[in-house]
Design an enzyme around this catalytic site. Structure first.
Site, PDB file in Angstrom:
ATOM      1  N   LYS A 113       7.904   5.091 -13.126  1.00 53.54           N
ATOM      2  CA  LYS A 113       8.772   5.748 -12.147  1.00 53.54           C
ATOM      3  C   LYS A 113      10.194   5.643 -12.687  1.00 53.54           C
ATOM      4  O   LYS A 113      10.427   4.959 -13.700  1.00 53.54           O
ATOM      5  CB  LYS A 113       8.651   5.114 -10.761  1.00 53.54           C
ATOM      6  N   GLU A 161       9.807  -2.302  -7.822  1.00 49.76           N
ATOM      7  CA  GLU A 161      10.635  -2.295  -9.027  1.00 49.76           C
ATOM      8  C   GLU A 161      11.705  -1.234  -8.855  1.00 49.76           C
ATOM      9  O   GLU A 161      11.463  -0.192  -8.250  1.00 49.76           O
ATOM     10  CB  GLU A 161       9.780  -1.971 -10.268  1.00 49.76           C
ATOM     11  N   GLY A 216       1.397   4.517 -10.672  1.00 46.42           N
ATOM     12  CA  GLY A 216       1.228   3.616 -11.814  1.00 46.42           C
ATOM     13  C   GLY A 216       1.908   2.299 -11.521  1.00 46.42           C
ATOM     14  O   GLY A 216       2.163   1.958 -10.370  1.00 46.42           O
ATOM     15  N   GLU A 256       5.466 -11.088  -1.783  1.00 46.26           N
ATOM     16  CA  GLU A 256       6.670 -10.256  -1.951  1.00 46.26           C
ATOM     17  C   GLU A 256       6.295  -8.791  -1.714  1.00 46.26           C
ATOM     18  O   GLU A 256       5.183  -8.384  -1.995  1.00 46.26           O
ATOM     19  CB  GLU A 256       7.288 -10.467  -3.339  1.00 46.26           C
ATOM     20  N   PHE A 295       5.855   7.524   0.962  1.00 50.45           N
ATOM     21  CA  PHE A 295       4.674   7.399   0.101  1.00 50.45           C
ATOM     22  C   PHE A 295       3.653   8.501   0.336  1.00 50.45           C
ATOM     23  O   PHE A 295       2.456   8.317   0.163  1.00 50.45           O
ATOM     24  CB  PHE A 295       4.039   5.995   0.222  1.00 50.45           C
ATOM     25  N   LEU A 296       4.173   9.672   0.723  1.00 52.99           N
ATOM     26  CA  LEU A 296       3.309  10.826   0.907  1.00 52.99           C
ATOM     27  C   LEU A 296       3.744  11.951  -0.043  1.00 52.99           C
ATOM     28  O   LEU A 296       3.426  13.109   0.153  1.00 52.99           O
ATOM     29  CB  LEU A 296       3.386  11.295   2.372  1.00 52.99           C
ATOM     30  N   ASP A 345      10.740 -21.973 -16.623  1.00 52.01           N
ATOM     31  CA  ASP A 345       9.817 -21.098 -17.362  1.00 52.01           C
ATOM     32  C   ASP A 345       9.480 -21.792 -18.675  1.00 52.01           C
ATOM     33  O   ASP A 345      10.370 -22.385 -19.310  1.00 52.01           O
ATOM     34  CB  ASP A 345      10.468 -19.730 -17.626  1.00 52.01           C
ATOM     35  N   CYS A 377       1.195  -3.046 -10.181  1.00 58.17           N
ATOM     36  CA  CYS A 377       0.608  -3.532  -8.921  1.00 58.17           C
ATOM     37  C   CYS A 377      -0.489  -2.632  -8.383  1.00 58.17           C
ATOM     38  O   CYS A 377      -1.647  -3.038  -8.298  1.00 58.17           O
ATOM     39  CB  CYS A 377       1.716  -3.677  -7.883  1.00 58.17           C
ATOM     40  N   ARG A 395       3.845   0.125 -17.710  1.00 56.70           N
ATOM     41  CA  ARG A 395       2.477  -0.300 -17.391  1.00 56.70           C
ATOM     42  C   ARG A 395       1.767   0.730 -16.508  1.00 56.70           C
ATOM     43  O   ARG A 395       2.257   1.115 -15.455  1.00 56.70           O
ATOM     44  CB  ARG A 395       2.493  -1.679 -16.737  1.00 56.70           C
TER      45      ARG A 395
HETATM   46  C1  UGA Z   1       4.726  -1.681  -5.218  1.00 57.99           C
HETATM   47  C2  UGA Z   1       5.015  -1.781  -3.701  1.00 57.99           C
HETATM   48  O1  UGA Z   1       5.696  -0.598  -3.260  1.00 57.99           O
HETATM   49  C3  UGA Z   1       5.830  -3.011  -3.373  1.00 57.99           C
HETATM   50  O2  UGA Z   1       5.983  -3.122  -1.948  1.00 57.99           O
HETATM   51  C4  UGA Z   1       5.112  -4.245  -3.891  1.00 57.99           C
HETATM   52  O3  UGA Z   1       5.844  -5.426  -3.629  1.00 57.99           O
HETATM   53  C5  UGA Z   1       4.901  -4.111  -5.396  1.00 57.99           C
HETATM   54  O4  UGA Z   1       4.121  -2.918  -5.656  1.00 57.99           O
HETATM   55  C6  UGA Z   1       4.176  -5.335  -5.878  1.00 57.99           C
HETATM   56  O5  UGA Z   1       3.034  -5.562  -5.441  1.00 57.99           O
HETATM   57  O6  UGA Z   1       4.776  -6.145  -6.595  1.00 57.99           O
HETATM   58  P1  UGA Z   1       6.112  -0.816  -7.367  1.00 57.99           P
HETATM   59  O7  UGA Z   1       4.805  -0.923  -8.105  1.00 57.99           O
HETATM   60  O8  UGA Z   1       7.323  -1.422  -7.973  1.00 57.99           O
HETATM   61  O9  UGA Z   1       5.972  -1.493  -5.894  1.00 57.99           O
HETATM   62  O10 UGA Z   1       6.432   0.711  -7.199  1.00 57.99           O
HETATM   63  P2  UGA Z   1       6.424   1.816  -6.038  1.00 57.99           P
HETATM   64  O11 UGA Z   1       7.805   2.254  -5.782  1.00 57.99           O
HETATM   65  O12 UGA Z   1       5.615   1.381  -4.894  1.00 57.99           O
HETATM   66  O13 UGA Z   1       5.677   3.021  -6.795  1.00 57.99           O
HETATM   67  C7  UGA Z   1       4.344   2.890  -7.288  1.00 57.99           C
HETATM   68  C8  UGA Z   1       3.875   4.202  -7.889  1.00 57.99           C
HETATM   69  O14 UGA Z   1       3.619   5.165  -6.869  1.00 57.99           O
HETATM   70  C9  UGA Z   1       4.878   4.859  -8.834  1.00 57.99           C
HETATM   71  O15 UGA Z   1       4.193   5.364  -9.962  1.00 57.99           O
HETATM   72  C10 UGA Z   1       5.485   5.964  -7.985  1.00 57.99           C
HETATM   73  O16 UGA Z   1       6.002   7.013  -8.741  1.00 57.99           O
HETATM   74  C11 UGA Z   1       4.286   6.393  -7.170  1.00 57.99           C
HETATM   75  N1  UGA Z   1       4.622   7.093  -5.905  1.00 57.99           N
HETATM   76  C12 UGA Z   1       5.315   6.451  -4.929  1.00 57.99           C
HETATM   77  C13 UGA Z   1       4.163   8.400  -5.699  1.00 57.99           C
HETATM   78  O17 UGA Z   1       3.523   9.009  -6.576  1.00 57.99           O
HETATM   79  N2  UGA Z   1       4.446   9.010  -4.516  1.00 57.99           N
HETATM   80  C14 UGA Z   1       5.135   8.402  -3.515  1.00 57.99           C
HETATM   81  O18 UGA Z   1       5.322   9.022  -2.435  1.00 57.99           O
HETATM   82  C15 UGA Z   1       5.585   7.091  -3.724  1.00 57.99           C
END
Ligand code: UGA
Length: 456
Positions: free
Chosen positions: A318, A150, A254, A146, A246-247, A30, A257, A325
């Site tokens: 979350k 998080e 947020g 990937e 994810f439903l 890095d 990603c 972010r």
């Molecule tokens: C997401 C993807 O889930 C990963 O597979 C991917 O690798 C990552 O982006 C990336 O591209 O690096 P992440 O952003 O860490 O991961 O978080 P998630 O757990 O997916 O949650 C994303 C958002 O959706 C959060 O704000 C969470 O609270 C919200 N969420 C998730 C909901 O509102 N409802 C759900 O049922 C699930």
């Protein structure tokens, strides 16, 4: 295998620590020398369950080392590029990836095998592969996305649903090396071309974001028709073709990603002259959700929020992360303040950083030292992040300190029985639970074992 990883950020550190755990020798490079020094001392700059342990394990065994110059990559079988892909405005950019891969191509002693792990817009990897081959025809490029969340990244890395390897026809030897690297996990490895691999990554994220937005729109519809959205998504999720993951409706998605990618994909489609109304609707739908939650709160309160005091629980995007972010909890704060409310917020790990981030955007809220403090004199409480401790709050002690009687629980984490017993009404994504007389039946709960793919 001796490998190098460029970028000691979130993706790079998780990748490096996990590959070292799988008995590879990993050199992380890095350009931030201070960050490298911290990591050498075992001071991990990001908060991620299990990562500290793996980095300490790698440092102790000598399998994981940290470096600030590219020379460290010399002698490795391959280099994994895991640098950032967001610009200052939070939008996707290829600039850092391009700089890293051309820098490696121009260094004749660096490996000729490059694996890009940073998220790329479809079509980018083919262009980058051409760019580095023009510098040195021996250069070979793979795209290996990937799929790590998080707060769950170490487990997602070590126990993936699948590994995707995208490569051109000329990169068979590099593909074979990646198989050697990933085969110990015993999970499906899918080989495909570069652009398909890029699309799998992006489309998976945007699909999940769309699924969440679908549930959020259902919450709005159910609140209007009298249905219980939580029962609805449970019932839908029992259909194996749909699945429950994810439903879960919430305050909107947020993070670093989903939001940037749901904005970038329609732009990419437009560049190709392709019309994608379904995909283009995801970002605006997400934007609406915080507004709807606050509208609904005003409806239940029977008053406008102008001059009201609101306690906000949670600021991160979350639970389990300090990442703010594009946090929907911050967006809730923005909408509340926009309605004239005075907001006091608490987050278990990010109260001050959240308050500061909002202040930079011209939004003023007050920090609280502890969760119960947000209740003092509050006309309402809003829950923006599903931190487990918010499910164990002592509402019997907090309710008497409040001025009002309503909790808008956008994460369905509040203990409704305890809150109702304390005389409080809990509104969970449109479903209202008033003390004594519930206006809707309890949702049908589906027993989903923790850790199963259906658990969210
Ligand atoms: C997401 C993807 O889930 C990963 O597979 C991917 O690798 C990552 O982006 C990336 O591209 O690096 P992440 O952003 O860490 O991961 O978080 P998630 O757990 O997916 O949650 C994303 C958002 O959706 C959060 O704000 C969470 O609270 C919200 N969420 C998730 C909901 O509102 N409802 C759900 O049922 C699930």
């Amino acid at each position: 295998m001796l490998i190098s990883v460029i970028g000691a950020g979130y993706v790079g550190l998780v990748t490096a620590a996990c590959l070292a755990h799988l008995d590879n020798d990993v050199r992380v490079v890095d350009i931030d020398a201070a960050r490298v020094e911290r990591l050498r001392a075992g001071d991990v700059p990001i908060r991620e369950p299990g990562l500290d342990e793996l980095i300490h394990e790698g440092l102790a065994s000598g399998r994981l080392t940290f470096h600030s110059t590219q020379d460290a990559t010399h002698g490795s079988s391959l280099v994994i590029v895991a640098v950032g892909t967001l610009d200052r405005a939070g939008e996707w950019t290829v600039d850092l990836v391009q700089k890293a891969v051309t820098g490696l191509a121009n260094d004749a002693a660096a490996p000729r095998h490059l694996v890009i792990r940073s998220t790329l817009m479809p079509g980018t990897a083919v262009r980058l592969a051409g760019l580095v081959r023009d510098i040195d025809p021996r250069m070979r490029v793979c795209f290996n996305p990937e799929f790590t969340r998080e707060a769950n990244a170490v487990r997602d890395f070590l126990e993936p649903d699948r590994v995707v390897v995208g490569a051109g026809d000329d990169a068979a030897a590099l593909v074979a090396e990646l198989h050697q690297l990933y085969e110990p996990m015993g999970k499906p490895i899918m080989d495909t071309d570069l652009t398909s691999a890029e699309t799998i990554k992006l489309a998976s994220n945007v699909f999940l974001a769309a699924k969440i937005s679908f549930a959020n729109e259902l919450a709005r519809l159910c609140a209007a028709t009298g249905a219980d959205v939580h029962a609805v998504v449970d019932g839908m999720g029992l259909d194996a073709r749909i699945g429950r993951a994810f439903l879960s409706p919430g305050p909107g998605f947020g993070g670093s990603c989903f939001p940037s990618q749901v904005r970038a994909l329609p732009d990419l489609a437009a560049e190709y002259g392709v019309v994608t109304p379904l995909i283009a609707a995801v970002a605006p739908s997400n934007h609406e959700q915080a507004i709807w939650i606050v509208d609904r709160l005003e409806q239940v309160l029977g008053r406008s929020l102008a001059g009201a005091r609101v306690g906000l629980l949670g600021l991160t995007f979350k639970a389990g992360t300090d990442d703010l972010r594009e946090s929907p909890a911050l967006r809730l704060a923005e909408v509340l303040v926009g309605r004239g409310a005075q907001v006091t917020a608490f987050d278990p790990v990010a109260t001050q950083s959240g308050v500061d981030q909002l202040a930079r955007a011209g939004i003023s809220i007050r920090p609280a030292a502890a969760a119960p403090d947000v209740a003092v004199d509050a006309d309402a409480i809003v829950v923006g992040t599903e931190w487990p401790e918010f499910g164990r709050l002592d509402w019997a002690a907090m309710a008497p300190t409040m001025r009002g009687r309503v909790i808008a629980d956008a994460r369905r984490i509040v203990d409704r029985t305890a809150a109702n017993d304390a005389g409080l009404t809990v509104v969970t994504l449109g479903v209202e639970h008033a003390p004594g007389a519930r206006t809707t039946p309890e949702p049908v709960r589906v027993a989903v074992p923790v850790g199963s793919p259906a658990a969210v």
